[in-house]
Design a protein around this motif. Structure first.
Motif, PDB file in Angstrom:
ATOM      1  N   PHE A   1      20.572  12.953  96.436  1.00  0.00           N
ATOM      2  CA  PHE A   1      20.513  14.033  96.742  1.00  0.00           C
ATOM      3  C   PHE A   1      21.580  14.958  95.773  1.00  0.00           C
ATOM      4  N   SER A   2      21.244  16.332  95.773  1.00  0.00           N
ATOM      5  CA  SER A   2      22.133  17.173  94.936  1.00  0.00           C
ATOM      6  C   SER A   2      22.025  18.626  95.537  1.00  0.00           C
ATOM      7  N   ILE A   3      23.236  19.269  95.145  1.00  0.00           N
ATOM      8  CA  ILE A   3      23.182  20.634  95.718  1.00  0.00           C
ATOM      9  C   ILE A   3      21.876  21.573  95.421  1.00  0.00           C
ATOM     10  N   VAL A   4      21.248  21.139  94.408  1.00  0.00           N
ATOM     11  CA  VAL A   4      19.946  21.873  93.912  1.00  0.00           C
ATOM     12  C   VAL A   4      18.992  21.748  94.931  1.00  0.00           C
ATOM     13  N   LEU A   5      18.790  20.748  96.065  1.00  0.00           N
ATOM     14  CA  LEU A   5      17.988  20.492  96.905  1.00  0.00           C
ATOM     15  C   LEU A   5      18.024  21.531  98.024  1.00  0.00           C
ATOM     16  N   ILE A   6      19.124  22.484  97.989  1.00  0.00           N
ATOM     17  CA  ILE A   6      19.053  23.442  98.745  1.00  0.00           C
ATOM     18  C   ILE A   6      18.796  24.610  98.534  1.00  0.00           C
ATOM     19  N   LEU A   7      18.149  24.846  97.088  1.00  0.00           N
ATOM     20  CA  LEU A   7      17.368  25.931  96.841  1.00  0.00           C
ATOM     21  C   LEU A   7      16.094  26.549  97.294  1.00  0.00           C
ATOM     22  N   PRO A   8      15.332  25.591  98.090  1.00  0.00           N
ATOM     23  CA  PRO A   8      14.011  25.899  98.582  1.00  0.00           C
ATOM     24  C   PRO A   8      14.549  26.870  99.861  1.00  0.00           C
ATOM     25  N   VAL A   9      15.583  26.268 100.447  1.00  0.00           N
ATOM     26  CA  VAL A   9      16.069  27.232 101.707  1.00  0.00           C
ATOM     27  C   VAL A   9      16.652  28.394 101.358  1.00  0.00           C
ATOM     28  N   ILE A  10      17.256  28.629 100.355  1.00  0.00           N
ATOM     29  CA  ILE A  10      17.920  29.879  99.606  1.00  0.00           C
ATOM     30  C   ILE A  10      16.817  30.695  99.382  1.00  0.00           C
ATOM     31  N   ILE A  11      15.812  30.412  98.890  1.00  0.00           N
ATOM     32  CA  ILE A  11      14.657  31.414  98.641  1.00  0.00           C
ATOM     33  C   ILE A  11      13.982  31.911  99.954  1.00  0.00           C
ATOM     34  N   VAL A  12      13.997  31.161 100.799  1.00  0.00           N
ATOM     35  CA  VAL A  12      13.501  31.939 102.268  1.00  0.00           C
ATOM     36  C   VAL A  12      14.289  32.771 102.652  1.00  0.00           C
ATOM     37  N   LEU A  13      15.651  32.265 102.669  1.00  0.00           N
ATOM     38  CA  LEU A  13      16.507  33.288 103.090  1.00  0.00           C
ATOM     39  C   LEU A  13      16.497  34.460 102.353  1.00  0.00           C
ATOM     40  N   ALA A  14      16.749  34.415 101.146  1.00  0.00           N
ATOM     41  CA  ALA A  14      16.970  35.538 100.248  1.00  0.00           C
ATOM     42  C   ALA A  14      15.814  36.415 100.226  1.00  0.00           C
ATOM     43  N   GLY A  15      14.489  35.850 100.341  1.00  0.00           N
ATOM     44  CA  GLY A  15      13.323  36.372 100.264  1.00  0.00           C
ATOM     45  C   GLY A  15      13.144  37.229 101.685  1.00  0.00           C
ATOM     46  N   SER A  16      13.640  36.735 102.851  1.00  0.00           N
ATOM     47  CA  SER A  16      13.709  37.662 104.014  1.00  0.00           C
ATOM     48  C   SER A  16      14.758  38.683 104.062  1.00  0.00           C
ATOM     49  N   LEU A  17      15.982  38.290 103.489  1.00  0.00           N
ATOM     50  CA  LEU A  17      16.943  39.389 103.357  1.00  0.00           C
ATOM     51  C   LEU A  17      16.564  40.698 102.527  1.00  0.00           C
ATOM     52  N   MET A  18      15.693  40.400 101.377  1.00  0.00           N
ATOM     53  CA  MET A  18      15.252  41.429 100.670  1.00  0.00           C
ATOM     54  C   MET A  18      13.873  41.877 101.059  1.00  0.00           C
ATOM     55  N   LYS A  19      13.609  41.680 102.240  1.00  0.00           N
ATOM     56  CA  LYS A  19      12.172  42.067 103.074  1.00  0.00           C
ATOM     57  C   LYS A  19      11.108  41.789 102.235  1.00  0.00           C
ATOM     58  N   LYS A  20      10.669  40.585 101.537  1.00  0.00           N
ATOM     59  CA  LYS A  20       9.912  40.224 100.604  1.00  0.00           C
ATOM     60  C   LYS A  20       8.753  39.849 101.859  1.00  0.00           C
ATOM     61  N   PRO A  21       7.359  40.039 101.610  1.00  0.00           N
ATOM     62  CA  PRO A  21       6.196  39.358 102.390  1.00  0.00           C
ATOM     63  C   PRO A  21       6.447  37.669 102.499  1.00  0.00           C
ATOM     64  N   THR A  22       6.432  37.451 103.696  1.00  0.00           N
ATOM     65  CA  THR A  22       6.669  36.194 104.159  1.00  0.00           C
ATOM     66  C   THR A  22       5.758  34.901 103.413  1.00  0.00           C
ATOM     67  N   ILE A  23       4.623  35.257 103.311  1.00  0.00           N
ATOM     68  CA  ILE A  23       3.840  34.133 102.709  1.00  0.00           C
ATOM     69  C   ILE A  23       3.994  33.819 101.163  1.00  0.00           C
ATOM     70  N   PRO A  24       4.033  35.048 100.414  1.00  0.00           N
ATOM     71  CA  PRO A  24       4.548  34.630  99.072  1.00  0.00           C
ATOM     72  C   PRO A  24       6.003  33.880  98.945  1.00  0.00           C
ATOM     73  N   VAL A  25       6.920  34.151  99.819  1.00  0.00           N
ATOM     74  CA  VAL A  25       8.168  33.625  99.821  1.00  0.00           C
ATOM     75  C   VAL A  25       7.909  32.135 100.019  1.00  0.00           C
ATOM     76  N   MET A  26       7.110  31.917 101.323  1.00  0.00           N
ATOM     77  CA  MET A  26       7.151  30.619 101.583  1.00  0.00           C
ATOM     78  C   MET A  26       6.478  29.809 100.434  1.00  0.00           C
TER      79      MET A  26
END
Length: 478
Positions: free
Chosen positions: A242-267
């Motif tokens: 376990f490492s704090i880095v493992l939360i990065l995939p979650v942050i990418i999804v949240l940040a992509g949504s906040l910036m209104k980026k297309p869903t599929i590329p973000v996922m």
């Protein structure tokens, strides 16, 4: 031949239009609800009943096939998102992202507040991301793992997860249905969102009060088995680094949504990052990382020193073995079967006839709102599709609301209160099947606990008869 067929077409009678709906309710209630038969062949059987009516009114097979194809084509973007979500969950399991949330969540969450916590967490995530399905597949899966370990009722937790997820799907400006409802009704997006607070806030308060009361009285919570919790935590700790880095995939999804980026590329980006973490942090082989995106993650993929998959606790295996694009294919098949029925009903004109009949008896504002709610529910039951549950009643009732001097945002709010949030309570809908596959709880088992999903339209009907929260057309114009 085509012109001849067109001249022979007629509008179905109310009895003809209503017969497939009755057949659907009877066949699915008995077959799925009582006997537990597979939903797909039952839907095709119902579609056969609708096809008989379609042929009676002059619709040809080619026209039916074309309409079904069009509906499937319109649903493909949502199906593509489903497939990507499956891949993303598989890599999030392999990377340790979801297991880490479970590992620390078990230690932080109080069982008595599990239902409240589940609702609030998924509500926040779905508001930020604009997707209930993504919220369920990620945070929902983690919360179900925590509930399972703490001995909290899984149907109750699943209901709270679904309700919280649809809170955001209903209110987020990033949500497709939140944008679709005002378009269909003729209102404006942010006025629509603000107007929904009249029904959503009371429904949320009711939900949280019930969740808190049930939890505090330990009706759905069992005693925490410290031995099983300790065993699970020990195994997760041995399996993953376990490492704090493992939360990065979650942050990418949240940040992509906040910036209104297309869903599929973000996922897809989140999936790739999680796959790299699984490869370099968890030392899972490239072959297994790729396999997790297709067939889902398996505990046997873990290569941590000292860990033996054969010795993994059954509850741990059940918790972690999930995800993958192949796991979504069952839901996709159900969608196709539902679209067969919806396409036939639409082409035959049955839905229009039923909705027109409902509209003819709705004389007061309360009756009009009730008719809108009933129409959305009928559409949800017959098509299993939230888009159709919004679009068809929206088109049917738009002029009626104007004629009664009611602002369009009343209609758009009611479409969301009943069209968007009712569909996940329908076992044969894509949403219901998806929630069941992700959370491992049958739709009819979690439905009573998804309080927000039915409290909203009850409040809407109450407002319609009392006049509370009903905006006039003059106010909207001003």
């Amino acid at each position: 031949m085509s012109k001849e067929n067109q001249t022979q077409k007629r509008k179905p009678t109310f009895l003809e239009a209503f017969l497939p709906i009755v057949a659907m309710l009877v066949i699915l209630t008995y077959g799925k609800g009582i006997k537990g038969f597979n939903t797909e062949p039952l839907l095709l059987l119902v579609a056969g009943v609708a096809a008989i009516i379609a042929f009676r009114v002059g619709v040809t097979w080619d026209e039916i096939q074309e309409e079904i194809t069009l509906k499937i084509a319109k649903g493909m973007p949502a199906i593509m998102i489903l497939v990507i979500v499956g891949a993303m969950v598989g890599t999030w399991m392999a990377s340790g992202t979801i297991p880490m949330m479970i590992y620390y969540g078990v230690q932080l969450v109080n069982p008595q507040w599990m239902l409240v916590t589940s609702f609030l967490i998924t509500a926040v995530v779905s508001v930020v991301t604009g997707t209930s399905w993504g919220s369920v597949a990620t945070m929902g899966v983690a919360l179900m793992g925590i509930a399972s370990t703490l001995g909290v009722s899984l149907p109750a937790t699943a209901g709270a997860v679904v309700a919280g997820s649809y809170f955001g799907d209903k209110l987020s400006p990033l949500s497709d249905t939140t944008n679709l409802a005002p378009i269909s009704a003729g209102s404006e997006l942010y006025e629509h969102i603000y107007h929904m607070l009249y029904t959503t806030i009371p429904a949320t308060i009711i939900s949280l009060v019930i969740y808190g009361f049930v939890g505090s009285n330990a009706t759905v919570t069992g005693a925490v088995n410290s031995a099983s919790v300790s065993k699970m935590l020990t195994q997760l700790d041995a399996m993953y680094s376990f490492s704090i880095v493992l939360i990065l995939p979650v942050i990418i999804v949240l940040a992509g949504s906040l910036m209104k980026k297309p869903t599929i590329p973000v996922m897809l980006l989140s999936t790739i990052v999680a796959g790299l973490e699984a490869l370099f942090i968890q030392n899972i082989t490239l072959k297994n990382v790729l396999a997790s995106t297709v067939g889902g993650f398996k505990v046997t993929m873990i290569t941590a020193e000292g860990f033996k998959a054969a010795q993994a606790a059954p509850e741990v295996v059940k918790l972690l073995n999930r995800g993958g694009m192949a796991g979504i294919m069952g839901t996709t098949l159900l969608v196709f079967c539902a679209f067969c029925f919806a396409g036939i009903m639409s082409k035959a004109g049955c839905l229009d006839v039923v909705l027109e009949k409902i509209l003819s008896v709705a004389k007061s504002t309360g009756a009009l709102v009730s008719a809108t709610v009933g129409s959305c529910i009928v559409m949800g039951l017959t098509t299993g599709n939230s888009y159709l549950s919004i679009l068809v009643p929206g088109e049917m009732f738009r002029d009626a609301y104007k004629a009664r001097g009611l602002a369009a945002k009343n209609l758009s709010r009611t479409l969301e209160d009943s069209g968007t949030v009712f569909v996940p309570l329908v076992p044969w809908s894509a949403a219901g099947a998806y929630m069941t596959s992700c959370l491992g709880v049958e739709t009819l088992d979690y439905a009573p606990w998804a309080i927000l999903c039915y409290a909203g339209f009850m409040i809407a009907i109450f407002y319609g008869f009392t006049g509370i929260g009903i905006a006039k057309l003059e106010d909207e114009k001003k």
